[in-house]
Design a protein around this motif. Structure first.
Motif, PDB file in Angstrom:
ATOM      1  N   TYR A   1     -11.459 -15.723 -10.994  1.00 53.01           N
ATOM      2  CA  TYR A   1     -10.249 -15.290 -11.656  1.00 53.01           C
ATOM      3  C   TYR A   1      -9.835 -13.911 -11.158  1.00 53.01           C
ATOM      4  N   PRO A   2      -8.666 -13.796 -10.529  1.00 54.96           N
ATOM      5  CA  PRO A   2      -8.200 -12.465 -10.144  1.00 54.96           C
ATOM      6  C   PRO A   2      -7.783 -11.688 -11.388  1.00 54.96           C
ATOM      7  N   LEU A   3      -8.234 -10.467 -11.494  1.00 57.19           N
ATOM      8  CA  LEU A   3      -7.908  -9.617 -12.626  1.00 57.19           C
ATOM      9  C   LEU A   3      -7.091  -8.440 -12.118  1.00 57.19           C
ATOM     10  N   GLY A   4      -6.003  -8.132 -12.759  1.00 47.98           N
ATOM     11  CA  GLY A   4      -5.137  -7.060 -12.312  1.00 47.98           C
ATOM     12  C   GLY A   4      -4.145  -7.571 -11.288  1.00 47.98           C
ATOM     13  N   ASP A   5      -3.426  -6.656 -10.698  1.00 49.21           N
ATOM     14  CA  ASP A   5      -2.377  -7.036  -9.761  1.00 49.21           C
ATOM     15  C   ASP A   5      -2.801  -6.820  -8.327  1.00 49.21           C
ATOM     16  N   SER A   6      -2.266  -7.645  -7.455  1.00 47.11           N
ATOM     17  CA  SER A   6      -2.438  -7.496  -6.024  1.00 47.11           C
ATOM     18  C   SER A   6      -1.097  -7.013  -5.497  1.00 47.11           C
ATOM     19  N   PRO A   7      -0.981  -5.735  -5.137  1.00 46.10           N
ATOM     20  CA  PRO A   7       0.330  -5.202  -4.770  1.00 46.10           C
ATOM     21  C   PRO A   7       0.908  -5.887  -3.536  1.00 46.10           C
ATOM     22  N   ASP A   8       2.227  -5.976  -3.506  1.00 43.39           N
ATOM     23  CA  ASP A   8       2.897  -6.530  -2.339  1.00 43.39           C
ATOM     24  C   ASP A   8       2.658  -5.624  -1.145  1.00 43.39           C
ATOM     25  N   PHE A   9       2.597  -6.231   0.027  1.00 42.01           N
ATOM     26  CA  PHE A   9       2.413  -5.471   1.258  1.00 42.01           C
ATOM     27  C   PHE A   9       3.781  -5.032   1.762  1.00 42.01           C
ATOM     28  N   ASP A  10       3.938  -3.761   2.044  1.00 39.67           N
ATOM     29  CA  ASP A  10       5.190  -3.238   2.587  1.00 39.67           C
ATOM     30  C   ASP A  10       4.926  -2.766   4.014  1.00 39.67           C
ATOM     31  N   PRO A  11       5.353  -3.568   5.026  1.00 39.81           N
ATOM     32  CA  PRO A  11       5.076  -3.194   6.417  1.00 39.81           C
ATOM     33  C   PRO A  11       5.748  -1.890   6.830  1.00 39.81           C
TER      34      PRO A  11
ATOM     35  N   ASN B   1      -3.403 -21.737  -9.583  1.00 37.29           N
ATOM     36  CA  ASN B   1      -2.638 -20.627 -10.154  1.00 37.29           C
ATOM     37  C   ASN B   1      -3.453 -19.336 -10.243  1.00 37.29           C
ATOM     38  N   HIS B   2      -4.642 -19.335  -9.635  1.00 39.13           N
ATOM     39  CA  HIS B   2      -5.508 -18.152  -9.668  1.00 39.13           C
ATOM     40  C   HIS B   2      -5.719 -17.578  -8.268  1.00 39.13           C
ATOM     41  N   SER B   3      -4.716 -17.706  -7.417  1.00 38.50           N
ATOM     42  CA  SER B   3      -4.838 -17.141  -6.078  1.00 38.50           C
ATOM     43  C   SER B   3      -4.450 -15.665  -6.119  1.00 38.50           C
ATOM     44  N   PHE B   4      -4.834 -14.956  -5.078  1.00 34.27           N
ATOM     45  CA  PHE B   4      -4.408 -13.566  -4.952  1.00 34.27           C
ATOM     46  C   PHE B   4      -4.072 -13.289  -3.493  1.00 34.27           C
ATOM     47  N   ARG B   5      -3.243 -12.276  -3.284  1.00 34.54           N
ATOM     48  CA  ARG B   5      -2.830 -11.952  -1.928  1.00 34.54           C
ATOM     49  C   ARG B   5      -4.035 -11.441  -1.154  1.00 34.54           C
ATOM     50  N   GLU B   6      -4.246 -12.050   0.009  1.00 32.93           N
ATOM     51  CA  GLU B   6      -5.351 -11.617   0.850  1.00 32.93           C
ATOM     52  C   GLU B   6      -4.976 -10.270   1.460  1.00 32.93           C
ATOM     53  N   GLU B   7      -5.850  -9.309   1.302  1.00 31.01           N
ATOM     54  CA  GLU B   7      -5.518  -7.945   1.698  1.00 31.01           C
ATOM     55  C   GLU B   7      -6.002  -7.659   3.116  1.00 31.01           C
ATOM     56  N   TRP B   8      -5.144  -7.969   4.061  1.00 30.36           N
ATOM     57  CA  TRP B   8      -5.441  -7.711   5.472  1.00 30.36           C
ATOM     58  C   TRP B   8      -5.392  -6.212   5.719  1.00 30.36           C
ATOM     59  N   GLN B   9      -6.144  -5.767   6.687  1.00 29.65           N
ATOM     60  CA  GLN B   9      -6.180  -4.349   7.015  1.00 29.65           C
ATOM     61  C   GLN B   9      -5.003  -3.984   7.914  1.00 29.65           C
ATOM     62  N   PRO B  10      -4.047  -3.222   7.412  1.00 34.29           N
ATOM     63  CA  PRO B  10      -2.874  -2.880   8.221  1.00 34.29           C
ATOM     64  C   PRO B  10      -3.204  -2.012   9.431  1.00 34.29           C
ATOM     65  N   ALA B  11      -4.360  -1.355   9.426  1.00 34.47           N
ATOM     66  CA  ALA B  11      -4.720  -0.512  10.569  1.00 34.47           C
ATOM     67  C   ALA B  11      -5.574  -1.268  11.585  1.00 34.47           C
ATOM     68  N   SER B  12      -5.785  -2.557  11.371  1.00 31.74           N
ATOM     69  CA  SER B  12      -6.621  -3.365  12.260  1.00 31.74           C
ATOM     70  C   SER B  12      -6.061  -3.380  13.678  1.00 31.74           C
ATOM     71  N   ASP B  13      -6.956  -3.572  14.653  1.00 29.08           N
ATOM     72  CA  ASP B  13      -6.512  -3.639  16.047  1.00 29.08           C
ATOM     73  C   ASP B  13      -6.075  -5.043  16.451  1.00 29.08           C
ATOM     74  N   ARG B  14      -6.188  -6.020  15.518  1.00 31.64           N
ATOM     75  CA  ARG B  14      -5.752  -7.393  15.788  1.00 31.64           C
ATOM     76  C   ARG B  14      -5.114  -7.987  14.539  1.00 31.64           C
TER      77      ARG B  14
END
Length: 190
Positions: free
Chosen positions: A44-54, A110-123
């Motif tokens: 169960y995801p608890l709390g919010d997963s913020p939207d990603f802003d590129p 209905n219990h999914s959450f946004r996967e938090e990719w690393q924006p500083a990743s090299d790939r």
């Protein structure tokens, strides 16, 4: 019976497999966030997963995408171990495994959450900055059961190779517009 008591901070997950057990989830201030009885196994995801802003990151996303594609082509060329002639095969999943996957998806869609990719990743093998990727996480016992249920099928396809369970993240949900670059997860094993 005393309920399972969980306190979460920021965005967190909580998993359970004890059906019927009462639970109480508190927010960081001690207020009740969620309560009830466990109806099915889940994470169960608890709390919010913020939207990603590129736009918050100074990245040339198109260049990163093209660079990743070129790197993955080179990585694939370095792989010399082939377990099969075609590299793929369509096969029926054992019914007990498929039933477990389908039931878990149905109960937890209905219990999914946004996967938090690393924006500083090299790939970047998926265009997460254009199309969000969500994930339905899995409890550890369920991961193990799916690994065990599929091991003989996959081992047989690969010519009887003994398999070692490594990683099973969960059920990914790609949104409309998602693109996935063909890639090699681990050069040393596949």
């Amino acid at each position: 019976a005393l309920p399972i008591s969980v306190t979460f901070y920021r965005r967190d997950v909580w998993f359970t497999e004890s059906l019927g057990e009462p639970f109480l989830v508190l927010d960081p201030d001690g207020a009740v966030y969620l309560y009830g009885a466990v109806e099915y196994a889940g994470v169960y995801p608890l709390g919010d997963s913020p939207d990603f802003d590129p736009n918050l990151y100074e990245r040339d996303w198109d260049s990163l995408w093209n660079q990743t594609r070129e790197i993955e082509i080179l990585r694939a060329e370095r792989i010399h171990v082939a377990f099969t002639k075609s590299g793929s095969q369509a096969a029926s999943v054992p019914l007990n495994v498929w039933a477990s996957v389908a039931a878990y998806y149905h109960n937890n869609r209905n219990h999914s959450f946004r996967e938090e990719w690393q924006p500083a990743s090299d790939r970047a093998t998926v265009n997460f900055w254009e199309a969000p990727v969500r994930i339905i996480a899995l409890p550890p016992k369920l991961k193990l059961g799916w690994h065990e249920g599929l091991a003989s099928l996959v081992s047989g396809w690969a010519g009887g190779v003994e398999l070692e369970p490594t990683q099973l993240y969960g059920i990914r949900i790609y949104s409309r517009g998602s693109r996935l670059i063909p890639h090699v997860d681990r050069e040393d094993t596949h």
